[in-house]
Write an enzyme that holds these catalytic residues in place. Structure first.
Site, PDB file in Angstrom:
ATOM      1  N   GLU A 173       0.729 -31.018  31.188  1.00  0.00           N
ATOM      2  CA  GLU A 173       1.939 -30.299  31.586  1.00  0.00           C
ATOM      3  C   GLU A 173       2.677 -29.689  30.395  1.00  0.00           C
ATOM      4  O   GLU A 173       3.795 -29.178  30.545  1.00  0.00           O
ATOM      5  CB  GLU A 173       2.890 -31.250  32.327  1.00  0.00           C
ATOM      6  CG  GLU A 173       2.306 -31.933  33.552  1.00  0.00           C
ATOM      7  CD  GLU A 173       2.089 -30.996  34.724  1.00  0.00           C
ATOM      8  OE1 GLU A 173       2.229 -29.768  34.555  1.00  0.00           O
ATOM      9  OE2 GLU A 173       1.774 -31.484  35.812  1.00  0.00           O
ATOM     10  N   HIS A 202       9.716 -34.400  32.719  1.00  0.00           N
ATOM     11  CA  HIS A 202       9.024 -34.030  33.961  1.00  0.00           C
ATOM     12  C   HIS A 202       8.572 -35.313  34.646  1.00  0.00           C
ATOM     13  O   HIS A 202       7.899 -36.150  34.040  1.00  0.00           O
ATOM     14  CB  HIS A 202       7.826 -33.130  33.679  1.00  0.00           C
ATOM     15  CG  HIS A 202       6.907 -32.963  34.860  1.00  0.00           C
ATOM     16  ND1 HIS A 202       7.361 -32.568  36.107  1.00  0.00           N
ATOM     17  CD2 HIS A 202       5.573 -33.162  34.994  1.00  0.00           C
ATOM     18  CE1 HIS A 202       6.349 -32.519  36.947  1.00  0.00           C
ATOM     19  NE2 HIS A 202       5.248 -32.879  36.297  1.00  0.00           N
ATOM     20  N   HIS A 243       7.382 -37.343  38.633  1.00  0.00           N
ATOM     21  CA  HIS A 243       6.892 -37.239  40.009  1.00  0.00           C
ATOM     22  C   HIS A 243       7.717 -38.185  40.886  1.00  0.00           C
ATOM     23  O   HIS A 243       7.193 -38.831  41.779  1.00  0.00           O
ATOM     24  CB  HIS A 243       5.409 -37.604  40.093  1.00  0.00           C
ATOM     25  CG  HIS A 243       4.522 -36.758  39.236  1.00  0.00           C
ATOM     26  ND1 HIS A 243       3.233 -37.132  38.908  1.00  0.00           N
ATOM     27  CD2 HIS A 243       4.727 -35.557  38.627  1.00  0.00           C
ATOM     28  CE1 HIS A 243       2.688 -36.197  38.141  1.00  0.00           C
ATOM     29  NE2 HIS A 243       3.576 -35.242  37.959  1.00  0.00           N
ATOM     30  N   TYR A 286      28.998 -33.796  41.346  1.00  0.00           N
ATOM     31  CA  TYR A 286      28.187 -34.231  40.215  1.00  0.00           C
ATOM     32  C   TYR A 286      26.888 -33.458  40.106  1.00  0.00           C
ATOM     33  O   TYR A 286      26.371 -33.258  39.005  1.00  0.00           O
ATOM     34  CB  TYR A 286      27.948 -35.739  40.310  1.00  0.00           C
ATOM     35  CG  TYR A 286      29.262 -36.473  40.295  1.00  0.00           C
ATOM     36  CD1 TYR A 286      29.967 -36.651  39.113  1.00  0.00           C
ATOM     37  CD2 TYR A 286      29.844 -36.921  41.479  1.00  0.00           C
ATOM     38  CE1 TYR A 286      31.197 -37.277  39.098  1.00  0.00           C
ATOM     39  CE2 TYR A 286      31.083 -37.542  41.479  1.00  0.00           C
ATOM     40  CZ  TYR A 286      31.755 -37.720  40.286  1.00  0.00           C
ATOM     41  OH  TYR A 286      32.981 -38.311  40.275  1.00  0.00           O
ATOM     42  N   HIS A 305       5.446 -31.038  43.973  1.00  0.00           N
ATOM     43  CA  HIS A 305       5.032 -31.654  42.714  1.00  0.00           C
ATOM     44  C   HIS A 305       6.124 -32.542  42.112  1.00  0.00           C
ATOM     45  O   HIS A 305       5.903 -33.726  41.865  1.00  0.00           O
ATOM     46  CB  HIS A 305       4.636 -30.535  41.741  1.00  0.00           C
ATOM     47  CG  HIS A 305       4.043 -30.984  40.460  1.00  0.00           C
ATOM     48  ND1 HIS A 305       3.313 -30.153  39.642  1.00  0.00           N
ATOM     49  CD2 HIS A 305       4.085 -32.171  39.806  1.00  0.00           C
ATOM     50  CE1 HIS A 305       2.922 -30.808  38.568  1.00  0.00           C
ATOM     51  NE2 HIS A 305       3.378 -32.035  38.640  1.00  0.00           N
TER      52      HIS A 305
END
Length: 212
Positions: A71, A90, A92, A117, A157
């Site tokens: 990634e 990143h 999942h 927020y 994703h």
């Protein structure tokens, strides 16, 4: 070992303890000058070795260390589009990934302004159309988006966020996960959203990207 790399390892352990990084999923990076230190492929975020990170240049070429997470184009895209970005996360994570499977709220944000927020800490969060993990074209599309943002959802994703520090990026991704959980818990019920004026005022006060 620099303090930035130590902070990255601590952040990975924290995110894993929160249950936001199942198995060996997810990847983190920090920028050090014109270099990007990123977790290697297959890294368990609960056990990041700060002395064994992959080191890339800003174009994604490997400078030293093991093979990086596939990634890495997402990470370098954020650093290329935002000179103030110093960390990228990143994941999942379950709730944000679930929200990435829904139709987006608007062209600029997958999630609506449900709470102050979310607007303050995350801001508009575009949904990037589905692409296989590690897709360079998806990363390039994200880099080229013509409006400001510090978080995005990758369709089917998960989330990717940036911050001016490792701590800031972690706080952003945690708030994004909480907002996604709130959205999913509401189901098909009609929610009261912040008005456009309310969201704009928060974004102005906290210098958060919203509606630009």
């Amino acid at each position: 070992m620099t303090s930035q790399r130590a902070a990255l390892a601590a952040a990975g352990a924290h995110l894993a303890a929160l249950g936001l990084s199942p198995g060996s999923s997810g990847n983190l990076s920090v920028r050090e000058g014109d270099r990007v230190c990123i977790t290697p492929t297959g890294t368990d975020l609960s056990r990041i070795d700060p002395d064994a990170l992959s080191v890339l240049d800003l174009d994604g070429a490997l400078v030293s260390g093991p093979r990086p997470s596939k990634e890495f184009p997402l990470h370098t895209a954020f650093y290329q589009r935002d000179a103030e970005a110093r960390a990228v996360v990143h994941l999942h994570s379950r709730q944000a990934t679930g929200a990435s499977c829904l139709e987006p709220w608007s062209d600029k944000s997958a999630l609506p302004p449900l709470t102050p927020y979310f607007v303050m800490r995350v801001g508009q969060t575009p949904l990037l159309p589905y692409a296989p993990p590690g897709d360079r074209e998806q990363a390039e599309r994200m880099r080229a988006l013509p409006f400001p943002f510090r978080a995005a959802l990758l369709q089917n994703h998960g989330p990717v966020v940036t911050g001016t520090s490792v701590r800031a990026a972690v706080e952003t991704v945690v708030e994004l996960e909480e907002t996604a959980a709130l959205l999913l818990s509401l189901g098909t019920r009609t929610a009261r959203l912040l008005t456009a004026e309310e969201a704009r005022e928060l974004a102005r006060r906290y210098e958060s990207p919203w509606g630009d």
